[in-house]
Every structure is written in structure tokens, then in C-alpha cells.
Write a protein that holds these residues in place. Structure first.
Motif, mmCIF file in Angstrom:
data_model
loop_
_atom_site.group_PDB
_atom_site.id
_atom_site.type_symbol
_atom_site.label_atom_id
_atom_site.label_comp_id
_atom_site.label_asym_id
_atom_site.label_seq_id
_atom_site.Cartn_x
_atom_site.Cartn_y
_atom_site.Cartn_z
ATOM 1 N N ASP A 1 -10.819 35.631 -11.031
ATOM 2 C CA ASP A 1 -9.511 34.972 -11.037
ATOM 3 C C ASP A 1 -9.056 34.764 -12.476
ATOM 4 O O ASP A 1 -9.847 34.577 -13.377
ATOM 5 C CB ASP A 1 -9.599 33.585 -10.372
ATOM 6 C CG ASP A 1 -9.727 33.696 -8.876
ATOM 7 O OD1 ASP A 1 -9.194 34.671 -8.306
ATOM 8 O OD2 ASP A 1 -10.356 32.817 -8.263
ATOM 9 N N LYS B 1 4.502 32.407 -12.579
ATOM 10 C CA LYS B 1 3.556 32.204 -11.471
ATOM 11 C C LYS B 1 3.727 30.844 -10.792
ATOM 12 O O LYS B 1 2.770 30.099 -10.593
ATOM 13 C CB LYS B 1 2.114 32.366 -11.944
ATOM 14 C CG LYS B 1 1.770 33.777 -12.342
ATOM 15 C CD LYS B 1 0.294 34.017 -12.309
ATOM 16 C CE LYS B 1 -0.120 35.340 -12.854
ATOM 17 N NZ LYS B 1 0.408 36.501 -12.239
ATOM 18 N N ARG C 1 -1.775 34.049 -5.220
ATOM 19 C CA ARG C 1 -2.936 33.826 -6.093
ATOM 20 C C ARG C 1 -4.219 34.351 -5.460
ATOM 21 O O ARG C 1 -5.040 34.971 -6.125
ATOM 22 C CB ARG C 1 -3.106 32.332 -6.393
ATOM 23 C CG ARG C 1 -2.047 31.729 -7.282
ATOM 24 C CD ARG C 1 -1.960 32.339 -8.668
ATOM 25 N NE ARG C 1 -3.135 32.220 -9.473
ATOM 26 C CZ ARG C 1 -3.342 31.297 -10.400
ATOM 27 N NH1 ARG C 1 -2.414 30.395 -10.644
ATOM 28 N NH2 ARG C 1 -4.462 31.271 -11.090
ATOM 29 N N LYS D 1 -4.190 38.150 -5.473
ATOM 30 C CA LYS D 1 -3.926 38.715 -6.798
ATOM 31 C C LYS D 1 -2.744 39.681 -6.772
ATOM 32 O O LYS D 1 -2.837 40.834 -7.206
ATOM 33 C CB LYS D 1 -5.174 39.397 -7.338
ATOM 34 C CG LYS D 1 -6.343 38.470 -7.504
ATOM 35 C CD LYS D 1 -7.569 39.229 -7.971
ATOM 36 C CE LYS D 1 -8.752 38.350 -8.074
ATOM 37 N NZ LYS D 1 -9.376 38.061 -6.797
ATOM 38 N N TRP E 1 -5.731 26.284 -9.262
ATOM 39 C CA TRP E 1 -4.531 27.107 -9.186
ATOM 40 C C TRP E 1 -3.274 26.274 -9.377
ATOM 41 O O TRP E 1 -2.265 26.797 -9.824
ATOM 42 C CB TRP E 1 -4.460 27.827 -7.852
ATOM 43 C CG TRP E 1 -5.424 28.963 -7.733
ATOM 44 C CD1 TRP E 1 -6.103 29.579 -8.748
ATOM 45 C CD2 TRP E 1 -5.806 29.629 -6.546
ATOM 46 N NE1 TRP E 1 -6.891 30.583 -8.248
ATOM 47 C CE2 TRP E 1 -6.726 30.639 -6.904
ATOM 48 C CE3 TRP E 1 -5.467 29.481 -5.210
ATOM 49 C CZ2 TRP E 1 -7.292 31.484 -5.963
ATOM 50 C CZ3 TRP E 1 -6.043 30.325 -4.285
ATOM 51 C CH2 TRP E 1 -6.947 31.321 -4.661
ATOM 52 N N SER F 1 6.776 33.243 -6.698
ATOM 53 C CA SER F 1 5.817 33.829 -5.753
ATOM 54 C C SER F 1 6.489 34.020 -4.394
ATOM 55 O O SER F 1 6.274 35.045 -3.735
ATOM 56 C CB SER F 1 4.569 32.963 -5.628
ATOM 57 O OG SER F 1 4.885 31.677 -5.178
#
Length: 161
Positions: free
Chosen positions: A160, A111, A97, A100, A75, A116
């Protein structure tokens, strides 16, 4: 006579199973006590909370298993030291993450930690008064995770991206 021996063996077996299962609960209780008392949550603790909370990991798994799973997900590009404190913006990225989270234009495109954090503040998961550059306290980490679990349903079958 045989039934008496069988009863004694059954009782000993039952006591053994109960005592061994209590150790696994003691481990998780000790972990949560450590997290609650922490002035700053480490990356490894945060990853364990998020992975277990998003059902990517069984609750009885060890934190090093969560860390291994995190490094496999890729990630983030640069893997931090597991014992270093995690910032609020970084924790929000983990939450986004793992659960989702669908977001706005900039979050969808970039992202990163900044967007976030902003997306989770917008969705009232993270209080707007929290500084994105400050270390996450243990109580705050659990509150944020609880809010994320209640707002974002977990789909264990989804892949993912």
C-alpha cells in the motif's frame, strides 16, 4: 472389535468436524443477509466487505478484525464510528484504495472521497445516478464490490502507498 471402535471414533470425529465447520458458514451467511437487508451499510460492514473482497483479509475473519486492519492502514485521518452509515463517496474511497485503482490527474493528486467517487463512476463501477452524499444500501454495496472485483485484479504482493 478394535476396528469397530476405530470406525465409531472416526464417524464421531467426522460428524464433529462437519458440524463445527457449518457454524463458520452460518456466520458469514448471517452477515451477508444482514448487509443485504440493510437500508444503510455501516462503516464496519463496508470495511469488512472491501477488505475481504480485496483479499486483504480471509473470508472467515470477523468484522472486528477487518476494522482493526482498516485502522492500521491509516487510509483516512479521522476514523469514523464503526456503526455510523457510510456514504457512497466514502465507500468509493475504500474501494479505490483497497483495489489500488489508477486514476486521472485529480484523483492521483488528491485521493479524496470526491475524486475517488468520480473515478469509479467514470470506470462504471458505481452508477452515475447514485448520489455521492447518500448512505449506501446493502444491495448497492455488494453490486459495487462485485463490479470492482471483476474490473480490478487483486495483487496480494503489492504494498500500500
Amino acid at each position: 472389535m478394535k476396528t469397530k471402535k476405530f470406525c465409531i471414533k472416526a464417524i464421531i470425529f467426522f460428524v464433529l468436524i462437519v458440524s463445527l465447520s457449518s457454524f463458520s458458514f452460518a456466520q458469514s451467511a448471517a452477515f451477508f443477509t444482514t448487509v443485504l437487508e440493510a437500508e444503510s451499510v455501516s462503516w464496519e460492514q463496508a470495511v469488512y466487505l472491501v477488505m475481504a473482497g480485496s483479499e486483504r483479509l480471509p473470508e472467515d475473519a470477523a468484522s472486528n478484525q477487518a476494522w482493526q486492519l482498516f485502522t492500521e492502514t491509516q487510509w483516512i485521518r479521522k476514523i469514523p464510528d464503526p456503526q455510523s452509515p457510510i456514504k457512497t463517496s466514502q465507500y468509493s474511497r475504500l474501494i479505490a484504495r483497497a483495489f489500488k485503482v489508477k486514476g486521472g490527474l485529480f484523483y492521483t493528486v488528491f485521493k479524496n472521497d470526491r475524486y475517488s467517487y468520480r473515478e469509479l463512476v467514470h470506470k462504471n463501477v458505481i452508477p452515475g445516478s447514485m448520489d455521492p452524499g447518500s448512505a449506501v444500501k446493502g444491495t448497492d454495496a455488494l453490486k459495487i464490490l462485485d463490479k470492482a472485483i471483476s474490473l480490478f485484479p487483486v495483487d496480494a504482493n503489492a504494498e500500500d502507498k
